[in-house]
Design a protein around this motif. Structure first.
Motif, PDB file in Angstrom:
ATOM      1  N   THR A  15       8.263  23.866   2.504  1.00  0.00           N
ATOM      2  CA  THR A  15       7.294  23.923   3.590  1.00  0.00           C
ATOM      3  C   THR A  15       5.930  24.278   2.999  1.00  0.00           C
ATOM      4  O   THR A  15       5.826  24.693   1.837  1.00  0.00           O
ATOM      5  N   GLY A  16       4.890  24.150   3.814  1.00  0.00           N
ATOM      6  CA  GLY A  16       3.567  24.530   3.347  1.00  0.00           C
ATOM      7  C   GLY A  16       3.489  26.001   2.977  1.00  0.00           C
ATOM      8  O   GLY A  16       2.855  26.380   1.989  1.00  0.00           O
ATOM      9  N   ALA A 108      16.781  23.500  12.512  1.00  0.00           N
ATOM     10  CA  ALA A 108      15.979  24.165  11.478  1.00  0.00           C
ATOM     11  C   ALA A 108      16.540  23.884  10.085  1.00  0.00           C
ATOM     12  O   ALA A 108      17.751  23.918   9.872  1.00  0.00           O
ATOM     13  N   ARG A 109      15.638  23.630   9.145  1.00  0.00           N
ATOM     14  CA  ARG A 109      16.046  23.335   7.765  1.00  0.00           C
ATOM     15  C   ARG A 109      15.743  24.474   6.807  1.00  0.00           C
ATOM     16  O   ARG A 109      16.385  24.607   5.769  1.00  0.00           O
ATOM     17  N   HIS A 110      14.739  25.285   7.130  1.00  0.00           N
ATOM     18  CA  HIS A 110      14.286  26.293   6.177  1.00  0.00           C
ATOM     19  C   HIS A 110      14.217  27.703   6.756  1.00  0.00           C
ATOM     20  O   HIS A 110      14.730  28.641   6.148  1.00  0.00           O
ATOM     21  N   ALA A 111      13.561  27.838   7.906  1.00  0.00           N
ATOM     22  CA  ALA A 111      13.273  29.194   8.387  1.00  0.00           C
ATOM     23  C   ALA A 111      13.097  29.225   9.898  1.00  0.00           C
ATOM     24  O   ALA A 111      12.641  28.257  10.505  1.00  0.00           O
ATOM     25  N   ARG A 130      22.759  32.855  15.709  1.00  0.00           N
ATOM     26  CA  ARG A 130      23.828  33.330  14.828  1.00  0.00           C
ATOM     27  C   ARG A 130      24.268  32.217  13.878  1.00  0.00           C
ATOM     28  O   ARG A 130      24.437  32.434  12.673  1.00  0.00           O
ATOM     29  N   GLY A 131      24.429  31.010  14.412  1.00  0.00           N
ATOM     30  CA  GLY A 131      24.819  29.893  13.560  1.00  0.00           C
ATOM     31  C   GLY A 131      23.790  29.610  12.489  1.00  0.00           C
ATOM     32  O   GLY A 131      24.125  29.359  11.332  1.00  0.00           O
ATOM     33  N   ALA A 132      22.505  29.666  12.875  1.00  0.00           N
ATOM     34  CA  ALA A 132      21.437  29.417  11.905  1.00  0.00           C
ATOM     35  C   ALA A 132      21.395  30.505  10.839  1.00  0.00           C
ATOM     36  O   ALA A 132      21.209  30.225   9.644  1.00  0.00           O
ATOM     37  N   ALA A 133      21.562  31.756  11.254  1.00  0.00           N
ATOM     38  CA  ALA A 133      21.487  32.880  10.319  1.00  0.00           C
ATOM     39  C   ALA A 133      22.586  32.834   9.266  1.00  0.00           C
ATOM     40  O   ALA A 133      22.409  33.340   8.153  1.00  0.00           O
ATOM     41  N   GLN A 134      23.688  32.233   9.597  1.00  0.00           N
ATOM     42  CA  GLN A 134      24.816  32.184   8.667  1.00  0.00           C
ATOM     43  C   GLN A 134      24.749  31.002   7.710  1.00  0.00           C
ATOM     44  O   GLN A 134      25.622  30.845   6.864  1.00  0.00           O
ATOM     45  N   ARG A 135      23.714  30.170   7.848  1.00  0.00           N
ATOM     46  CA  ARG A 135      23.505  29.073   6.911  1.00  0.00           C
ATOM     47  C   ARG A 135      22.689  29.568   5.723  1.00  0.00           C
ATOM     48  O   ARG A 135      21.635  30.178   5.887  1.00  0.00           O
ATOM     49  N   ILE A 139      16.387  30.908   6.479  1.00  0.00           N
ATOM     50  CA  ILE A 139      16.015  32.318   6.565  1.00  0.00           C
ATOM     51  C   ILE A 139      15.650  32.628   8.015  1.00  0.00           C
ATOM     52  O   ILE A 139      14.780  31.985   8.583  1.00  0.00           O
ATOM     53  N   VAL A 140      16.333  33.617   8.609  1.00  0.00           N
ATOM     54  CA  VAL A 140      16.077  33.992  10.002  1.00  0.00           C
ATOM     55  C   VAL A 140      15.457  35.389  10.031  1.00  0.00           C
ATOM     56  O   VAL A 140      15.952  36.323   9.415  1.00  0.00           O
ATOM     57  N   ARG A 141      14.353  35.499  10.779  1.00  0.00           N
ATOM     58  CA  ARG A 141      13.629  36.761  10.912  1.00  0.00           C
ATOM     59  C   ARG A 141      13.419  37.013  12.394  1.00  0.00           C
ATOM     60  O   ARG A 141      12.946  36.138  13.121  1.00  0.00           O
TER      61      ARG A 141
END
Length: 244
Positions: A15-16, A108-111, A130-135, A139-141
Motif C-alpha cells: 500500500t502507499g 481486505a488484503r493488508h490492513a 474476527r475472521g480478518a484478524a486471524q488472517r 493487520i487489524v487495529r
C-alpha cells in the motif's frame, strides 16, 4: 525473477502507507529487517526478496527508496465518494446499505483500522473482524471507548478484554484518562487497506445495521485514509492504552 518484474510486484503487494513507511525508515538509516516491520507478516519474506532483487551492493538503499517512493506516488489516486444508508424495510434507494460493510472487511488484503464507541455481538462486523484478524496477511487495529464497554451498566456489550480476546491477535486500544477524566471515543469509521474510508453514524450492532436510519460515506482516498489512521496512531499513549 528479473529486475523489471520486482517493482511491478512490489506495487501489487504494498500500500502507499507501507511503501512510504519502508522508504522513510531506510532513508533514516534503519536496516531492511527493521524497515519491513511495517509490512504484514505474511508479505515480509516476499517483499524482502523483491527489494533485494531491485538493488544490491553499493547504493542499494538509495535505489530501493526511489522504487518505494514511486509506489507511494502511484497510490495517490483521485478521491471518489459513495453514500451508505440503512433504513427499515430496505427503503434506501441510493448507495449501498450498511449491511454491505462486512464485504469490505472480508475483502481486505493488508490492513483494517476500526474505531467505534463499542461492539455488540449481534453485529455482522463482530464476526467479520474476527475472521480478518486471524488472517496472517491482514493487520487489524481497533480503537474503542473504555467506559462504554467496561461499565457495569453495559453488561450486554463485550468488555474491552473480551473484544481483545475475540479479535486476537489484533491490536485493540481503549481510551484512558486525560486531564483527570476518561476520553470518550465516539469516532466511528473503518479504514480498509489504507485507501477505503467508511465514516458512519452507525454503531456496530444488528439494529444499526438493519433497523435504524443511519448514514455514512464511503471514501476512496489513500491520502485521506492514511491521514486518519496516522492521527489515531499518534494519539496512542496519550489518549489510549493497549488492551491486554
Amino acid at each position: 525473477m528479473g529486475e523489471a518484474y520486482a517493482p511491478r510486484r512490489l506495487g501489487q503487494l504494498l500500500t502507499g502507507t507501507e511503501a512510504k513507511g519502508i522508504a522513510d525508515r531506510l532513508a533514516d538509516g534503519d536496516t531492511l529487517t527493521a524497515a519491513l516491520k511495517i509490512v504484514a507478516i505474511g508479505h515480509r519474506v516476499e517483499v524482502r526478496r523483491l527489494l533485494e532483487t531491485v538493488a544490491s551492493g553499493a547504493g542499494a538503499t538509495h535505489q530501493r527508496v526511489l522504487v518505494l517512493r514511486a509506489i507511494e506516488g502511484a497510490r495517490a489516486l483521485p478521491t471518489t465518494m459513495s453514500p451508505l444508508w440503512t433504513m427499515p424495510g430496505h427503503l434506501a434507494r441510493s448507495g449501498p446499505l450498511t449491511t454491505s460493510v462486512t464485504r469490505l472487511v472480508d475483502s481486505a488484503r493488508h490492513a483494517i483500522t476500526c474505531s467505534t464507541f463499542n461492539f455488540q455481538r449481534s453485529s455482522a462486523i463482530w464476526t467479520s473482524l474476527r475472521g480478518a484478524a486471524q488472517r496472517a496477511d491482514v493487520i487489524v487495529r481497533v480503537y474503542m471507548d473504555t467506559r462504554a464497554a467496561d461499565s457495569t451498566a453495559q453488561q450486554q456489550s463485550p468488555t474491552t478484554a473480551e473484544v481483545a480476546a475475540h479479535l486476537a491477535p489484533a491490536d485493540v486500544w481503549r481510551t484512558k484518562e486525560f486531564d483527570g477524566t476518561y476520553v470518550r471515543n465516539h469516532a466511528k469509521f473503518l479504514a480498509i487497506d489504507h485507501h477505503l474510508l467508511l465514516v458512519t453514524s452507525a454503531n456496530f450492532s444488528w439494529s444499526a445495521e438493519n433497523n435504524n436510519v443511519e448514514f455514512g460515506v464511503l471514501i476512496d482516498s489513500p491520502n485521506l485514509t492514511e491521514a486518519v489512521e496516522r492521527e489515531l496512531r499518534e494519539a496512542e499513549g496519550a489518549l489510549y492504552e493497549r488492551t491486554s
